[in-house]
Design an enzyme around this catalytic site. Structure first.
Site, PDB file in Angstrom:
ATOM      1  N   ASP A 264       1.091  -1.218  -0.174  1.00 26.84           N
ATOM      2  CA  ASP A 264       0.079  -0.037  -0.207  1.00 26.84           C
ATOM      3  C   ASP A 264       0.975   1.197   0.062  1.00 26.84           C
ATOM      4  O   ASP A 264       2.183   1.113   0.310  1.00 26.84           O
ATOM      5  CB  ASP A 264      -0.862  -0.009   1.207  1.00 26.84           C
ATOM      6  CG  ASP A 264      -2.178   0.793   0.797  1.00 26.84           C
ATOM      7  OD1 ASP A 264      -2.324   1.742  -0.001  1.00 26.84           O
ATOM      8  OD2 ASP A 264      -3.066   0.636   1.676  1.00 26.84           O
ATOM      9  N   GLU A 613     -17.300  10.017   4.426  1.00 28.63           N
ATOM     10  CA  GLU A 613     -16.733   8.626   4.891  1.00 28.63           C
ATOM     11  C   GLU A 613     -15.831   8.263   3.698  1.00 28.63           C
ATOM     12  O   GLU A 613     -15.903   8.396   2.280  1.00 28.63           O
ATOM     13  CB  GLU A 613     -17.844   7.783   5.036  1.00 28.63           C
ATOM     14  CG  GLU A 613     -18.647   7.432   3.627  1.00 28.63           C
ATOM     15  CD  GLU A 613     -19.561   6.122   3.874  1.00 28.63           C
ATOM     16  OE1 GLU A 613     -19.608   5.584   5.041  1.00 28.63           O
ATOM     17  OE2 GLU A 613     -20.714   6.256   3.114  1.00 28.63           O
TER      18      GLU A 613
END
Length: 873
Positions: A264, A613
Site C-alpha cells: 500500500d 466517509e
C-alpha cells in the site's frame, strides 16, 4: 557534436542487438523472458524497477511503466469512464455472474484507456496502466469504518464469491495473457480505524484470523488466480503487514501464490518512520524486511523523510541486508507481469480487439444501469411503493437528491452524463410537477456557489469578479503563467485523457455578505485549498492528503459589508473542477417543508457521500472522525428535516445513499418506505426512479448488518469478531444481513438433501423449489445458511446463494453443492475442519426469523448429519 552522435549510435546499436535477445521472443514463457531480462540489468536498474513509477531502460528498449491504477468499480481517476455501483452496492446484488461481467467491462475500459493514452515509446501514465489495484476483500467488520464502502461486506463467504468473480472479470480467462492484472487488497486484517492505520498493531486471535480475515484472500488466490496482492498499512502480531511472515507462510506457501506483491502506498515508509511502526531504524532495513518477506513493488515512499530514492534499495543490497537473488526474484516477478500483459514494446502478444474508444460507451452504461437496479435494497415498505399512476406533484428533498458525489462514492471515474435521483425522477415522470428543495446539506445548511454579483476586484467594487493568478506546479511559486479576471471563483479544465495536470491558482478580490450571520465557506473539487476572508483563515485544507473530504469553515459577516477574499487552490488529476461555495446558517428547511406539504409524493434523498466517509480524511462534523464514523445515525440536520417533512403527513419515500450501514431506527418506525441505494454509479438516479415507479421489482439484499445504533457494537478498535456481524452478533439488529423486500412474493418447497447423512470430507447437495406466488415478475435471492454446535462455530454462516428471475406463477428448482470448506468450522486454536454433528440448514429469502417489527422471509429448514472429522489446510 561528434561525441553525442557516437553515443547515440551506440545506444541505437544496443537497442538493435536487444531485439534479438531471448526476452524479446514473444513465443517464450513470460517467466523465461523476465529471467533473461533481469539477468542483463545493473543493480541500479533493478532497484529502480521496484518503484510504482518504474523508469524506462532505454539501452534495452524497455519503456517506463506506471503500476498505479485504480479500478474498484470502474476505471478511476482517468477522466470519463463508466461508473458502476460502489463495491458495497455490487455486493448487494448478490449476483456473482453480474459482478464478473461488470469487471470484464472495467477491464475493457482499462485496455481502451491504455491504448488511448500510451506514449509513442510504449510508456504509460499513472491511473492508465493495466495493473489494477482491486478488488478490496477486507471484511467490513464494523459499520463505522469509512472505507467499508470499498468492500463486499461483512461475510467471508459472500466476499470470497464476489472477489473471485471480480478478479476473473478483470483478468479474463487466459492467465498467460490477462486483459488486466488484479491486485487483491489489503492483506491482511485491515479494516480501520483510519486514523490509526499507519501505526495499528493488530493481534487477531488464531480463530478470527482463519475464520474471518483470511478466507476471502485465500479464495482470491486459490480460486480466482489473482496475479497481484497488496499488503496493508497495519502490523499483524507486531510485524508490519508488508514484512509479515504470513506472505511466505500463507500466501506463497499454503496458497501457492506466484504473482507479485505491492505495498500500500507509503506502507514501506511506515516500517521505519518513528511516528508509524518504527519497526526498524533505517530505510535500508525497511526495504530489506519487506523484500525478504516477499513484497516486490513499493508504492510511493519507502524511506525516512518520505523518500522514494532507489539508492536506498541499492544500499540495502550493498550492506548485505538483501541478497542479490532476493532482489532478482522481486524484479523478475514484476517483469513477468508486464510480459503477460503485453506492454513491453516489440514482441508483445496480440490482444483481443479493443479500440481506444471502448470506454464510457452506451453498452457499458447500460450494464451500469442494470447493476444499479440490482443493487437497490428495499428496506421497508408499508404499501407506499410502488407508486400507483403518476403523481401530479412530487417534492424532491435532501442533500443527495441532485448530488453527483452521492452517485459515485470513492475511487471513482467521471461519469460523462450522470443521472441523479432528481434527474431520474424528472425523466421517469415528465408530466409531473417536480419541485426540488435541498433543505439541508449533509452536515449543515446547504452550500451554494458564491454568486458573481457579490464579488468585486477592488474595495470600491469598480469591477465585478475576482483576479486570477495561475501558476505552474502546485506550490503557487514563480511568476504566474496566467493572470486574468473572472466573474467567480471557479476553475475547470474538463476531462483530459492524455495526462495528469498540476497547477495552482490564487483568486483575490472582495466579497459582500447578503445577510448578517455566520457563513460557511468551502471550495469543491479534488485538490487542497485555503480560504481567507477579512484577513482570517477560514479553511486551511492545503495538505491534499484528503482532498475528497468536506473541509469548510465558518466566519461571521455583516450584511452589506465588503470583505477581502483570498482563495488558493491546487488543481491535479483528470478533473480539476473547483468552485467557491458558501452558506448562511439562517435557513432551517422551511421551503422544503412547504414543498412537501403541497406535494402528492415526497422523495427525501438522504445519507452520506465519500466526502464524509472514506480513506484517512479530515472531516470536522459531529458523528465523523478521520474518514470514519463515530455514530451510525443520519447527520442531525438531515434527521431534523426528515422529521419535519414526515410530520406533513404526505406519502414519503426515504432514499438512502451511503456506503455503510445507517441506524435509521426512527425512520423505520415513522416512514412508510425506505430504500437503500448505496452509491449507485453514474446511472443510479434512473434506477432509483424506475424502482419507485414499479418498473421492476427490487431484489437487492444487505451485505452488511444494519444495527440500531453504535451502542450495540464493541469498541471500533477491537478487532475481535465477538459481537460483530450477523455471524457473532447476539443482539437485535434493525435490518439483518441478507434482508431485502420485493414487490412480489415467493414460496419455498421442502428442501431435498442428496443424502441426509454424510461423512466429513464429502460434498453435500441440497435442492429446493422456489415459486413466485405473486402477480409481478421479479428476482429472488435464494440464501442457504447453516449453524452447528461445534467449538468456534458462528451462530450462523452463509453457505450458498443464487439470484434467480421468476415470472409471476413460475417455479424453479435451485440446487446447492456444499463442499467441505464451506461447511467447515474453525476451532479456537485456528484449526479448520469439518466437524461431526448436526448442521441445521435454512434456505430462503433471508436469514431465518426476523428482526423486531418485520416479517420473516419465506424459506424452509432441514438437517444434515456429519460423521467423522476432516481437517483442512
Amino acid at each position: 557534436m561528434r561525441r553525442r552522435a557516437i553515443l547515440l549510435l551506440l545506444a541505437l546499436s544496443d537497442v538493435a542487438v536487444a531485439q534479438n535477445l531471448p526476452f524479446r521472443d514473444a513465443a517464450r514463457p513470460a517467466e523465461q523472458r523476465a529471467a533473461d531480462l533481469v539477468a542483463r540489468l545493473t543493480l541500479a536498474e533493478k532497484a529502480a524497477q521496484l518503484k510504482d513509477d518504474a523508469p524506462a531502460i532505454p539501452r534495452l528498449g524497455i519503456p517506463a511503466y506506471a503500476w498505479w491504477s485504480e479500478g474498484l468499480h470502474g476505471v478511476a481517476r482517468a477522466g470519463d469512464a463508466t461508473v458502476f455501483p460502489q463495491a458495497i452496492g455490487l455486493a448487494a446484488t448478490w449476483d456473482a455472474p453480474l459482478v464478473q461481467a461488470v469487471a470484464d467491462t472495467v477491464s475493457t475500459e482499462f485496455r481502451a484507456k491504455y491504448l488511448a493514452t500510451r506514449h509513442p515509446d510504449g510508456s504509460s501514465d499513472k491511473y492508465r496502466g493495466l495493473t489494477v489495484w482491486s478488488p478490496n476483500v477486507n471484511i467490513f467488520r464494523d459499520p463505522r469504518w469509512g472505507r467499508g464502502q470499498e468492500t463486499f461486506g461483512e461475510d467471508p463467504y459472500l466476499t470470497g464469491r464476489m472477489g473471485v468473480a471480480f478478479i476473473r472479470g478483470l483478468q479474463g480467462p487466459d492467465a498467460g495473457r490477462p486483459r488486466t492484472i488484479a491486485a487483491v487488497k489489503h492483506f491482511a486484517v485491515h479494516s480501520g480505524p483510519e486514523a490509526d492505520r499507519h501505526r495499528e498493531d493488530v493481534h487477531p486471535s488464531a480463530h478470527d484470523l482463519e475464520d474471518t480475515y483470511l478466507p476471502a484472500f485465500r479464495a482470491a488466490v486459490v480460486e480466482g488466480g489473482v496475479q497481484g496482492l497488496m499488503c496493508a498499512y497495519n502490523a499483524i502480531d507486531g510485524v508490519p503487514a508488508c514484512a509479515s511472515p504470513l506472505l511466505a507462510s500463507q500466501v506463497r506457501g499454503r496458497w501457492g501464490f506466484k504473482g507479485h506483491v505491492v505495498s500500500d502506498c507509503a506502507a514501506i515508509a511506515d516500517i521505519v518512520m518513528p511516528t508509524s511502526h518504527g519497526y526498524v531504524p533505517t530505510s535500508q532495513q525497511a526495504v530489506a524486511t519487506a523484500l525478504n518477506a516477499g513484497t516486490d513493488l513499493f508504492c510511493a515512499e519507502f524511506g525516512l523523510g518520505k523518500s522514494h530514492d532507489p539508492q536506498i534499495i541499492v544500499d540495502a543490497v550493498r550492506q548485505g541486508l538483501v541478497k542479490p537473488g532476493v532482489l532478482d526474484r522481486a524484479v523478475t516477478r514484476l517483469f513477468e507481469a508486464r510480459f503477460r500483459l503485453g506492454v513491453i514494446g516489440v514482441g508483445a502478444a496480440p490482444r483481443p480487439a479493443i479500440a481506444a474508444t471502448d470506454f464510457d460507451t452506451p453498452g457499458h452504461r447500460a450494464r451500469a444501469l442494470d447493476a444499479a437496479r440490482k443493487s437497490i435494497v428495499l428496506l421497508k415498505n408499508d404499501g407506499v411503493l410502488p407508486i400507483a399512476g403518476t403523481p401530479r406533484r412530487i417534492a424532491v428533498i435532501g442533500p443527495n437528491a441532485d448530488s453527483v458525489d452521492a452517485l459515485v462514492g470513492n475511487y471513482a471515474g467521471t461519469p460523462s452524463a450522470p443521472v441523479t435521483v432528481l434527474a431520474g425522477l424528472r425523466q421517469r415522470y415528465p408530466q409531473a410537477d417536480i419541485s426540488f428543495v435541498e433543505g439541508t446539506g449533509l452536515v449543515g445548511a446547504p452550500l451554494k456557489p458564491v454568486p458573481a454579483d457579490v464579488l468585486c476586484i477592488d474595495r470600491d467594487c469598480g469591477t465585478r469578479g475576482v483576479r486570477v493568478d495561475e501558476f505552474a506546479g502546485t506550490a503557487l511559486a514563480g511568476a504566474p503563467v496566467r493572470a486574468a479576471t473572472d466573474t467567480a471563483v471557479r476553475f475547470g479544465w474538463g476531462r483530459p485523457e492524455r495526462r495528469e495536470r498540476a497547477t495552482s491558482i490564487r483568486w483575490t478580490g472582495y466579497v459582500t455578505a447578503a445577510e448578517t450571520g455566520p457563513y460557511r465557506f468551502r471550495l469543491t473539487g479534488d485538490g487542497g485549498y485555503r480560504i481567507r476572508v477579512d484577513g482570517r483563515t477560514v479553511v486551511d485544507a492545503w495538505d491534499a492528503a484528503d482532498p475528497a473530504s468536506i473541509a469548510d469553515g465558518e466566519i461571521a459577516l455583516r450584511a452589506g459589508q465588503r470583505y477581502p477574499l483570498v482563495v488558493e487552490a491546487i488543481q491535479t488529476g483528470g478533473r480539476g473542477d473547483q468552485r467557491l461555495e458558501w452558506s448562511n446558517f439562517g435557513a432551517r428547511g422551511d421551503a422544503a417543508v412547504a414543498a412537501a406539504r403541497d406535494a402528492d409524493l415526497v422523495v427525501f434523498v438522504a445519507g452520506l457521500t465519500a466526502k464524509l466517509e472514506g480513506e484517512e480524511m479530515r472531516v470536522h462534523a459531529p458523528g465523523f472522525a478521520g474518514g470514519d464514523r463515530t455514530s451510525l445515525d443520519l447527520p442531525r440536520p438531515q434527521q431534523d428535516l426528515l422529521e419535519r417533512v414526515q410530520a406533513t403527513g404526505r406519502p414519503l419515500v426515504l432514499v438512502l445513499m451511503n456506503g455503510s450501514a445507517l441506524g435509521v431506527d426512527w425512520a423505520d418506525r415513522h416512514v412508510g418506505a425506505i430504500v437503500e441505494a448505496w452509491y449507485p454509479g453514474g446511472e443510479g438516479g434512473q434506477a432509483v426512479a424506475e424502482m419507485i415507479a414499479g418498473d421492476f421489482s427490487p431484489a437487492g439484499r444487505l451485505p452488511v448488518t444494519f444495527y440500531r445504533d453504535a451502542g450495540q457494537l464493541p469498541p471500533f478498535g477491537d478487532y475481535r469478531m465477538a459481537g460483530r456481524t450477523y455471524r457473532y452478533f447476539t443482539g437485535e439488529p434493525l435490518y439483518r444481513f441478507g434482508h431485502g423486500l420485493s414487490y412480489t412474493r415467493f414460496a419455498y418447497g421442502t428442501p431435498q438433501l442428496g443424502r441426509a447423512r454424510i461423512r466429513a470430507g464429502d460434498t453435500a447437495t441440497l435442492s429446493v423449489r422456489v415459486t413466485n406466488t405473486g402477480h409481478v415478475d421479479g428476482d429472488e435471492v435464494v440464501q442457504l445458511y447453516g449453524s452447528q454446535a461445534a467449538p468456534g462455530a458462528p451462530l450462523r454462516a452463509l453457505m450458498g446463494f443464487a439470484r434467480i428471475t421468476l415470472k409471476a406463477g413460475e417455479s424453479r428448482d435451485v440446487r446447492f453443492a456444499i463442499d467441505p470448506r464451506t461447511m467447515s468450522v474453525v476451532d479456537p486454536a485456528g484449526r479448520r475442519a469439518v466437524a461431526p454433528g448436526i448442521v441445521d440448514l435454512w434456505v430462503g429469502g433471508g436469514q431465518p426469523g426476523a428482526a423486531a417489527g418485520h416479517k420473516p422471509p419465506a424459506g424452509a429448514a432441514t438437517r444434515l448429519t456429519i460423521t467423522g472429522t476432516h481437517a483442512l489446510d
